[in-house]
Design a protein around this motif. Structure first.
Motif, PDB file in Angstrom:
ATOM      1  N   ASN A  48     -35.445 -41.111  43.053  1.00 21.53           N
ATOM      2  CA  ASN A  48     -36.788 -42.380  43.178  1.00 21.53           C
ATOM      3  C   ASN A  48     -36.512 -42.742  44.214  1.00 21.53           C
ATOM      4  O   ASN A  48     -37.668 -43.187  44.814  1.00 21.53           O
ATOM      5  CB  ASN A  48     -36.049 -43.104  41.982  1.00 21.53           C
ATOM      6  CG  ASN A  48     -37.429 -43.822  41.447  1.00 21.53           C
ATOM      7  OD1 ASN A  48     -38.602 -43.503  41.663  1.00 21.53           O
ATOM      8  ND2 ASN A  48     -37.210 -45.035  40.820  1.00 21.53           N
ATOM      9  N   ILE A 262     -39.428 -35.653  35.964  1.00 26.60           N
ATOM     10  CA  ILE A 262     -39.685 -35.748  34.661  1.00 26.60           C
ATOM     11  C   ILE A 262     -39.233 -37.279  34.045  1.00 26.60           C
ATOM     12  O   ILE A 262     -39.943 -38.182  33.709  1.00 26.60           O
ATOM     13  CB  ILE A 262     -39.801 -34.754  33.713  1.00 26.60           C
ATOM     14  CG1 ILE A 262     -40.446 -33.518  33.932  1.00 26.60           C
ATOM     15  CG2 ILE A 262     -40.002 -35.273  32.128  1.00 26.60           C
ATOM     16  CD1 ILE A 262     -40.520 -32.568  32.776  1.00 26.60           C
ATOM     17  N   PHE A 263     -37.876 -37.275  34.331  1.00 25.28           N
ATOM     18  CA  PHE A 263     -37.174 -38.509  34.173  1.00 25.28           C
ATOM     19  C   PHE A 263     -37.859 -39.642  34.779  1.00 25.28           C
ATOM     20  O   PHE A 263     -38.157 -40.735  34.132  1.00 25.28           O
ATOM     21  CB  PHE A 263     -35.834 -38.540  34.616  1.00 25.28           C
ATOM     22  CG  PHE A 263     -34.868 -37.330  34.065  1.00 25.28           C
ATOM     23  CD1 PHE A 263     -35.119 -36.758  32.855  1.00 25.28           C
ATOM     24  CD2 PHE A 263     -33.834 -37.100  34.925  1.00 25.28           C
ATOM     25  CE1 PHE A 263     -34.304 -35.647  32.550  1.00 25.28           C
ATOM     26  CE2 PHE A 263     -33.236 -35.952  34.548  1.00 25.28           C
ATOM     27  CZ  PHE A 263     -33.541 -35.215  33.179  1.00 25.28           C
ATOM     28  N   ILE A 266     -41.738 -40.399  33.279  1.00 28.70           N
ATOM     29  CA  ILE A 266     -41.672 -40.975  31.898  1.00 28.70           C
ATOM     30  C   ILE A 266     -41.350 -42.476  32.084  1.00 28.70           C
ATOM     31  O   ILE A 266     -42.029 -43.247  31.431  1.00 28.70           O
ATOM     32  CB  ILE A 266     -40.584 -40.136  30.970  1.00 28.70           C
ATOM     33  CG1 ILE A 266     -40.892 -38.849  30.598  1.00 28.70           C
ATOM     34  CG2 ILE A 266     -40.495 -41.069  29.574  1.00 28.70           C
ATOM     35  CD1 ILE A 266     -40.270 -38.040  29.535  1.00 28.70           C
ATOM     36  N   GLY A 267     -40.533 -42.795  32.809  1.00 31.44           N
ATOM     37  CA  GLY A 267     -40.020 -44.094  33.018  1.00 31.44           C
ATOM     38  C   GLY A 267     -41.284 -44.624  33.730  1.00 31.44           C
ATOM     39  O   GLY A 267     -41.598 -46.140  33.348  1.00 31.44           O
ATOM     40  N   GLY A 274     -37.073 -47.186  36.235  1.00 33.17           N
ATOM     41  CA  GLY A 274     -37.790 -45.637  35.541  1.00 33.17           C
ATOM     42  C   GLY A 274     -36.954 -44.571  35.233  1.00 33.17           C
ATOM     43  O   GLY A 274     -37.094 -44.259  34.051  1.00 33.17           O
ATOM     44  N   PRO A 275     -36.072 -43.921  36.132  1.00 31.52           N
ATOM     45  CA  PRO A 275     -35.331 -42.844  35.647  1.00 31.52           C
ATOM     46  C   PRO A 275     -34.496 -43.229  34.602  1.00 31.52           C
ATOM     47  O   PRO A 275     -34.079 -42.302  33.767  1.00 31.52           O
ATOM     48  CB  PRO A 275     -34.376 -42.629  37.043  1.00 31.52           C
ATOM     49  CG  PRO A 275     -35.113 -43.304  38.084  1.00 31.52           C
ATOM     50  CD  PRO A 275     -35.917 -44.618  37.674  1.00 31.52           C
ATOM     51  N   GLY A 278     -36.580 -43.250  31.498  1.00 30.94           N
ATOM     52  CA  GLY A 278     -37.010 -41.868  31.490  1.00 30.94           C
ATOM     53  C   GLY A 278     -35.872 -40.658  31.047  1.00 30.94           C
ATOM     54  O   GLY A 278     -36.441 -40.158  30.020  1.00 30.94           O
ATOM     55  N   PHE A 282     -35.884 -38.832  27.613  1.00 32.38           N
ATOM     56  CA  PHE A 282     -35.883 -37.258  27.412  1.00 32.38           C
ATOM     57  C   PHE A 282     -34.723 -36.908  26.786  1.00 32.38           C
ATOM     58  O   PHE A 282     -35.041 -35.808  25.816  1.00 32.38           O
ATOM     59  CB  PHE A 282     -35.247 -36.832  29.019  1.00 32.38           C
ATOM     60  CG  PHE A 282     -35.635 -35.606  29.317  1.00 32.38           C
ATOM     61  CD1 PHE A 282     -36.706 -34.636  29.637  1.00 32.38           C
ATOM     62  CD2 PHE A 282     -34.266 -34.774  29.071  1.00 32.38           C
ATOM     63  CE1 PHE A 282     -36.599 -33.231  29.870  1.00 32.38           C
ATOM     64  CE2 PHE A 282     -34.203 -33.327  29.291  1.00 32.38           C
ATOM     65  CZ  PHE A 282     -35.438 -32.688  29.832  1.00 32.38           C
ATOM     66  N   LEU A 304     -45.772 -34.892  28.613  1.00 33.38           N
ATOM     67  CA  LEU A 304     -46.008 -34.885  30.243  1.00 33.38           C
ATOM     68  C   LEU A 304     -47.555 -35.011  30.284  1.00 33.38           C
ATOM     69  O   LEU A 304     -47.566 -35.878  31.295  1.00 33.38           O
ATOM     70  CB  LEU A 304     -45.144 -33.885  30.456  1.00 33.38           C
ATOM     71  CG  LEU A 304     -45.026 -34.060  32.227  1.00 33.38           C
ATOM     72  CD1 LEU A 304     -44.420 -35.171  32.409  1.00 33.38           C
ATOM     73  CD2 LEU A 304     -44.175 -32.710  32.649  1.00 33.38           C
ATOM     74  N   ILE A 307     -49.006 -38.287  29.746  1.00 32.41           N
ATOM     75  CA  ILE A 307     -48.534 -39.310  30.612  1.00 32.41           C
ATOM     76  C   ILE A 307     -49.441 -39.084  31.970  1.00 32.41           C
ATOM     77  O   ILE A 307     -50.037 -40.205  32.538  1.00 32.41           O
ATOM     78  CB  ILE A 307     -47.035 -39.224  30.932  1.00 32.41           C
ATOM     79  CG1 ILE A 307     -46.305 -39.751  29.522  1.00 32.41           C
ATOM     80  CG2 ILE A 307     -46.900 -40.357  32.017  1.00 32.41           C
ATOM     81  CD1 ILE A 307     -44.909 -39.818  29.588  1.00 32.41           C
ATOM     82  N   GLY A 314     -46.039 -44.630  33.331  1.00 30.71           N
ATOM     83  CA  GLY A 314     -45.060 -44.264  32.658  1.00 30.71           C
ATOM     84  C   GLY A 314     -44.642 -45.556  31.558  1.00 30.71           C
ATOM     85  O   GLY A 314     -45.734 -46.379  31.223  1.00 30.71           O
TER      86      GLY A 314
END
Lengths: 327, 305
Positions: A48, A262-263, A266-267, A274-275, A278, A282, A304, A307, A314
């Motif tokens: 991130n 993706i983590f 999503i977050g 966020g991660p 996420g 996940f 995904l 989103i 996210g």
């Protein structure tokens, strides 16, 4: 307290509460799942910094995750067989001590990030994406065709490595260790984000010309961010290998790089937590959908896609709004 | 190493390069014209291979299988362009990467669900099954030789299409200035769908051709996709000529590296070490080539600076 801070606190509380509940209910598998989530979150927190703050879409972060994993695998396997890694010009022996392994994992993945970053950051945009992906594949094929450490089959470790004062084989204690490291990494990222360096890095993402015109070098800012980012993801790799007591080229594969992104998505991109959110979602999806259908990646893909097309920002973006987003 | 073996490996390199060109041409066009990075290009390669294997198994005709693979990949390409890809042109590269990564997940698992996890096999047509004798007494598989010829023909066709036809002019104009050609009355949305379907058809065609040499399985597209990325990074994104030169460079480097490096290391290392060091280095060689090109030409050999 902003709504985002509330969400962040809630996320950490859930991540801590689930294994505590599992401990009482005697469900060690749930604790392992929570540990996985914490480790994936750490890998995402690392990426991130490059992706969210620096705007560097690295599709090769599995390299650092895998190098961290192999650092653990190689050191521990040598300690297991009592054979030194090298004797000349000076003696290097394997070790089963986690702090030592973490240090090696972070230093080696930081060095790899320095080399890859120095080359890749000469370009930008879509070239950068493809080049990080290509370097990722290079290391992946190297790991497959280099027979000394298991090649394609990977490397197994019989006993989890040691941390002074803890019994790491007890799932809850190992979770505590990973959770503590995740919290430390979040504190570090928060500090970086607020520092002069973090501000300059964000500025370089938003307007490169202005950053150049006040006399700072975007290339150097990004390279430093890429190296820190690689080191944190490498640390996560060492923990992940220790969790499974196994490391294989799969950790270096480009699908792994995709999953780490993706983590974050999503977050919520560029959000501190966020991660974390996420990775938790996940793992939850992997566990529930994976139980429903063998082909759960179809649902993951659809989610995904949804989103990306319709819910930019996210989960955190959806609940906290865009108040913290700068651009 | 004998001269015969050397020439045979050169031909293998050429065949690999030509196949990579089919894959890279679509990617580089889509990026050049629409500014889109498409990770799902490998899925179109896979769709072509699976369609060919299924049609060949049902009808027994290889030519029909090839036609079907072209059509299936073009239709799949047009469909995802119309429904999803088109929403991504104005987005940043991160969104494009993620959405097309999501498409890979959907296509791969969907194919696994339809065809199962076991690889399918596509037989080389009987006419081309044996070797042919080339001038100089070199025996070379007729099928691989035909891949080279077909690939070169397609490459020539692409050059003619881009440089000599009205559609080609529009594609080049779309690369240069999309607002202007839209203002001149060209239906830009249709042009984009066409370019995307064309690239998809080429990828599917490559998949069908290669499917007869290797096994047809889920996940076969992604390694080729990443090689195609290396090709267009070396050649310069958006340039068909760059894709051609890059594809041949990568094809030769990879094939010759795998043959020559272990032998070179054998000159000064013991045999087992030479094989392991040589093959490990050979698998990294094209990426080292890419890094080398980047140091001197960050925009690729034929990229616009």
């Amino acid at each position: 307290m902003t709504r985002e801070t509330l969400i962040n606190v809630a996320a950490l509380a859930v991540l801590l509460a689930v294994p505590l509940w599992a401990l009482m209910a005697d469900e060690p598998f749930i604790i392992t799942l929570a540990t996985r989530a914490a480790i994936f979150a750490l890998a995402g927190v690392g990426l991130n910094l490059a992706l969210g703050s620096g705007g560097l879409v690295s599709l090769g972060h599995a390299v650092f995750f895998g190098i961290g994993g192999y650092a653990m695998g190689i050191l521990a396997s040598h300690a297991q067989s009592y054979e030194p890694i090298m004797e000349a010009p000076f003696l290097i022996e394997g070790t089963k001590s986690m702090p030592m392994i973490w240090l090696v994992a972070m230093v080696t993945s930081a060095l790899a990030a320095l080399a890859i970053g120095a080359l890749s950051l000469r370009t930008s945009g879509v070239y950068f994406i493809m080049i990080t992906l290509a370097f990722g594949q290079m290391i992946y094929y190297f790991a497959i065709s280099w027979p000394a450490y298991g090649g394609e089959d990977g490397l197994s470790i019989y006993v989890r490595n040691e941390f002074p004062g803890l019994n790491t084989l007890v799932p809850m204690q190992f979770f505590g260790l990973c959770f503590a490291i995740l919290c430390l990494a979040l504190l570090l990222m928060n500090a970086i984000h607020k520092s002069a360096f973090g501000l300059a890095l964000s500025a370089a993402r938003q307007n490169e010309t202005r950053v150049l015109s006040v006399g700072m070098k975007p290339y150097h800012l990004r390279l430093v961010a890429f190296v820190i980012s690689g080191a944190v993801t490498g640390l996560a790799g060492a923990l992940f290998a220790d969790l499974n007591r196994f490391v294989s080229p799969t950790m270096l594969s480009w699908q792994m790089s995709g999953e780490i992104i993706i983590f974050i998505i999503i977050g919520g991109v560029g959000r501190l937590f966020g991660p974390v959110i996420g990775a938790m979602i996940f793992i939850l999806l992997e566990h529930t959908l994976g139980g429903l259908s063998e082909f759960w990646h179809v649902y993951l893909g659809a989610l995904l896609l949804g989103i990306v097309l319709f819910a930019k920002g996210g989960v955190i973006g959806a609940f906290a709004g865009r108040e913290k987003a700068h651009d | 190493m004998t001269t015969l073996l050397f020439i045979e490996q050169m031909l293998n390199g050429l065949q690999f390069g030509v196949m990579l060109f089919l894959m890279s041409a679509g990617l580089t066009l889509v990026f050049g014209v629409m500014g889109l990075i498409n990770l799902a290009h490998g899925s179109l390669f896979m769709i072509g291979a699976f369609t060919a294997a299924a049609v060949a198994a049902a009808t027994g005709s290889f030519v029909l299988a090839l036609m079907a693979s072209l059509a299936a990949a073009a239709i799949a390409g047009a469909l995802i362009e119309l429904t999803i890809i088109r929403r991504l042109y104005d987005r940043d590269h991160l969104d494009q990467v993620l959405a097309t990564f999501a498409l890979i997940l959907i296509f791969s698992e969907g194919t696994r669900w339809m065809f199962g996890s076991f690889p399918l096999f596509l037989d080389v047509p009987k006419v081309l099954a044996g070797p042919v004798t080339l001038p100089g007494g070199i025996e070379y598989p007729a099928y691989r030789l035909s891949i080279i010829l077909i690939g070169l023909l397609v490459a020539a066709g692409m050059f003619a299409l881009i440089n000599r036809t009205r559609v080609g002019i529009r594609i080049r104009a779309g690369e240069a200035d999309r607002e202007m050609i839209a203002a001149l009355g060209v239906d830009i949305a249709k042009l984009y769908t066409f370019v995307f379907a064309l690239g998809a058809a080429l990828a599917g065609f490559a998949g069908a051709l290669v499917g007869a040499i290797q096994s047809v399985q889920v996940g076969m597209g992604e390694p080729v996709l990443i090689l195609a990325f290396v090709v267009i990074v070396i050649g310069g994104i958006g340039s068909i000529k760059g894709a051609f030169v890059g594809a041949l460079l990568v094809g030769f480097t990879d094939t010759m590296g795998r043959v020559l490096l272990p032998q070179i290391f054998a000159l000064f290392l013991e045999p087992s070490a030479a094989v392991s060091v040589g093959s490990a280095l050979a698998s990294m060689l094209i990426y080292i080539l890419m890094a080398g090109v980047l140091v001197f030409r960050p925009r690729g050999l034929y990229g616009v600076t």
